[in-house]
Design a protein around this motif. Structure first.
Motif, mmCIF file in Angstrom:
data_model
loop_
_atom_site.group_PDB
_atom_site.id
_atom_site.type_symbol
_atom_site.label_atom_id
_atom_site.label_comp_id
_atom_site.label_asym_id
_atom_site.label_seq_id
_atom_site.Cartn_x
_atom_site.Cartn_y
_atom_site.Cartn_z
ATOM 1 N N TRP A 1 29.220 20.127 -31.179
ATOM 2 C CA TRP A 1 29.986 18.988 -31.666
ATOM 3 C C TRP A 1 28.992 18.003 -32.257
ATOM 4 O O TRP A 1 28.034 17.595 -31.590
ATOM 5 C CB TRP A 1 30.766 18.325 -30.539
ATOM 6 C CG TRP A 1 31.991 19.064 -30.126
ATOM 7 C CD1 TRP A 1 33.270 18.853 -30.574
ATOM 8 C CD2 TRP A 1 32.093 20.130 -29.174
ATOM 9 N NE1 TRP A 1 34.141 19.721 -29.962
ATOM 10 C CE2 TRP A 1 33.445 20.519 -29.092
ATOM 11 C CE3 TRP A 1 31.164 20.812 -28.377
ATOM 12 C CZ2 TRP A 1 33.896 21.528 -28.258
ATOM 13 C CZ3 TRP A 1 31.603 21.818 -27.545
ATOM 14 C CH2 TRP A 1 32.955 22.178 -27.492
ATOM 15 N N CYS B 1 38.361 12.808 -26.059
ATOM 16 C CA CYS B 1 37.277 11.830 -25.955
ATOM 17 C C CYS B 1 37.682 10.825 -24.883
ATOM 18 O O CYS B 1 38.760 10.228 -24.974
ATOM 19 C CB CYS B 1 37.062 11.135 -27.298
ATOM 20 S SG CYS B 1 35.881 9.763 -27.218
ATOM 21 N N ASP C 1 31.865 18.703 -19.975
ATOM 22 C CA ASP C 1 31.854 17.274 -20.299
ATOM 23 C C ASP C 1 30.515 16.943 -20.942
ATOM 24 O O ASP C 1 29.464 17.128 -20.340
ATOM 25 C CB ASP C 1 32.066 16.440 -19.041
ATOM 26 C CG ASP C 1 32.193 14.952 -19.333
ATOM 27 O OD1 ASP C 1 32.116 14.551 -20.517
ATOM 28 O OD2 ASP C 1 32.369 14.187 -18.381
ATOM 29 N N SER C 2 30.571 16.461 -22.149
ATOM 30 C CA SER C 2 29.354 16.167 -22.900
ATOM 31 C C SER C 2 28.654 14.901 -22.448
ATOM 32 O O SER C 2 27.467 14.721 -22.722
ATOM 33 C CB SER C 2 29.706 15.996 -24.382
ATOM 34 O OG SER C 2 30.541 14.851 -24.546
ATOM 35 N N ILE D 1 28.104 10.957 -26.601
ATOM 36 C CA ILE D 1 27.386 11.491 -27.757
ATOM 37 C C ILE D 1 27.241 10.351 -28.749
ATOM 38 O O ILE D 1 28.221 9.869 -29.321
ATOM 39 C CB ILE D 1 28.146 12.660 -28.421
ATOM 40 C CG1 ILE D 1 28.473 13.758 -27.409
ATOM 41 C CG2 ILE D 1 27.329 13.226 -29.591
ATOM 42 C CD1 ILE D 1 29.416 14.824 -27.951
ATOM 43 N N THR E 1 32.958 11.343 -26.537
ATOM 44 C CA THR E 1 32.698 12.393 -25.552
ATOM 45 C C THR E 1 33.537 13.610 -25.922
ATOM 46 O O THR E 1 34.494 13.514 -26.688
ATOM 47 C CB THR E 1 33.070 11.988 -24.106
ATOM 48 O OG1 THR E 1 34.490 11.946 -23.976
ATOM 49 C CG2 THR E 1 32.458 10.654 -23.709
ATOM 50 N N SER F 1 24.386 15.212 -31.405
ATOM 51 C CA SER F 1 25.269 16.361 -31.202
ATOM 52 C C SER F 1 25.167 16.834 -29.759
ATOM 53 O O SER F 1 24.260 16.429 -29.024
ATOM 54 C CB SER F 1 24.899 17.498 -32.160
ATOM 55 O OG SER F 1 23.588 17.960 -31.885
ATOM 56 N N TRP F 2 26.100 17.693 -29.392
ATOM 57 C CA TRP F 2 26.118 18.297 -28.054
ATOM 58 C C TRP F 2 26.522 19.750 -28.192
ATOM 59 O O TRP F 2 27.443 20.078 -28.945
ATOM 60 C CB TRP F 2 27.088 17.548 -27.142
ATOM 61 C CG TRP F 2 27.176 18.130 -25.768
ATOM 62 C CD1 TRP F 2 26.207 18.102 -24.801
ATOM 63 C CD2 TRP F 2 28.278 18.843 -25.192
ATOM 64 N NE1 TRP F 2 26.650 18.750 -23.673
ATOM 65 C CE2 TRP F 2 27.916 19.218 -23.889
ATOM 66 C CE3 TRP F 2 29.540 19.201 -25.673
ATOM 67 C CZ2 TRP F 2 28.764 19.922 -23.039
ATOM 68 C CZ3 TRP F 2 30.393 19.903 -24.830
ATOM 69 C CH2 TRP F 2 29.999 20.257 -23.526
ATOM 70 N N ARG F 3 25.824 20.624 -27.464
ATOM 71 C CA ARG F 3 26.058 22.066 -27.542
ATOM 72 C C ARG F 3 26.590 22.587 -26.211
ATOM 73 O O ARG F 3 26.103 22.208 -25.147
ATOM 74 C CB ARG F 3 24.740 22.768 -27.873
ATOM 75 C CG ARG F 3 24.838 24.266 -27.960
ATOM 76 C CD ARG F 3 23.460 24.826 -28.377
ATOM 77 N NE ARG F 3 23.427 26.253 -28.254
ATOM 78 C CZ ARG F 3 22.947 26.913 -27.204
ATOM 79 N NH1 ARG F 3 22.426 26.260 -26.185
ATOM 80 N NH2 ARG F 3 22.965 28.222 -27.175
ATOM 81 N N TYR F 4 27.575 23.477 -26.308
ATOM 82 C CA TYR F 4 28.176 24.107 -25.124
ATOM 83 C C TYR F 4 28.265 25.605 -25.370
ATOM 84 O O TYR F 4 28.729 26.041 -26.428
ATOM 85 C CB TYR F 4 29.574 23.519 -24.874
ATOM 86 C CG TYR F 4 30.345 24.200 -23.772
ATOM 87 C CD1 TYR F 4 29.975 24.053 -22.439
ATOM 88 C CD2 TYR F 4 31.447 25.000 -24.070
ATOM 89 C CE1 TYR F 4 30.684 24.682 -21.428
ATOM 90 C CE2 TYR F 4 32.165 25.625 -23.064
ATOM 91 C CZ TYR F 4 31.778 25.465 -21.744
ATOM 92 O OH TYR F 4 32.485 26.086 -20.743
ATOM 93 N N THR G 1 35.335 16.031 -23.474
ATOM 94 C CA THR G 1 35.622 16.181 -22.056
ATOM 95 C C THR G 1 36.850 17.053 -21.846
ATOM 96 O O THR G 1 37.952 16.692 -22.268
ATOM 97 C CB THR G 1 35.855 14.793 -21.410
ATOM 98 O OG1 THR G 1 34.734 13.952 -21.718
ATOM 99 C CG2 THR G 1 36.016 14.914 -19.916
#
Length: 110
Positions: free
Chosen positions: A52, A94, A70-71, A74, A61, A79-82, A63
């Protein structure tokens, strides 16, 4: 044809006939912009990753409603990776902006 070349071609034929092995994990990108997730729904295989990217001017977020992921916050431009692991349909939003919703659908790997 040299012996080494014949052996190499034979090995290649065996590997190609058997398949190249497991498929590499894919990477998907969801943009966070204009106070929405784009695309709002993503279908991935278990083991694939989703990133994201926050293109908005405020923090967000990612979530999951079922607390699967749950990031945290951000920041804009971050960015955030899952890596998707739990199969099923995962609704998320969010936490800062509850009108923002998305869905991550994780299907069995190939």
């Amino acid at each position: 044809m040299s012996r080494l070349r014949r052996v190499a071609l034979g090995v290649c034929a065996i590997v190609c006939a058997a398949g190249a092995g497991p498929a590499a994990a894919a990477r998907y990108v969801v943009a966070i912009e204009q106070m929405r997730f784009d695309p709002p729904s993503v279908t991935v295989h278990a083991g694939d990753s989703v990133v994201w990217v926050n293109k908005d001017l405020v923090a967000h977020t990612v979530t999951a409603e079922a607390k699967t992921f749950d990031s945290g916050s951000i920041a804009p431009g971050a960015s955030w990776r899952y890596v998707a692991s739990k199969r099923g349909r995962h609704a998320y939003s969010c936490q800062f902006h509850p009108v923002m919703h998305g869905t991550l659908i994780v299907v069995p790997g190939p």
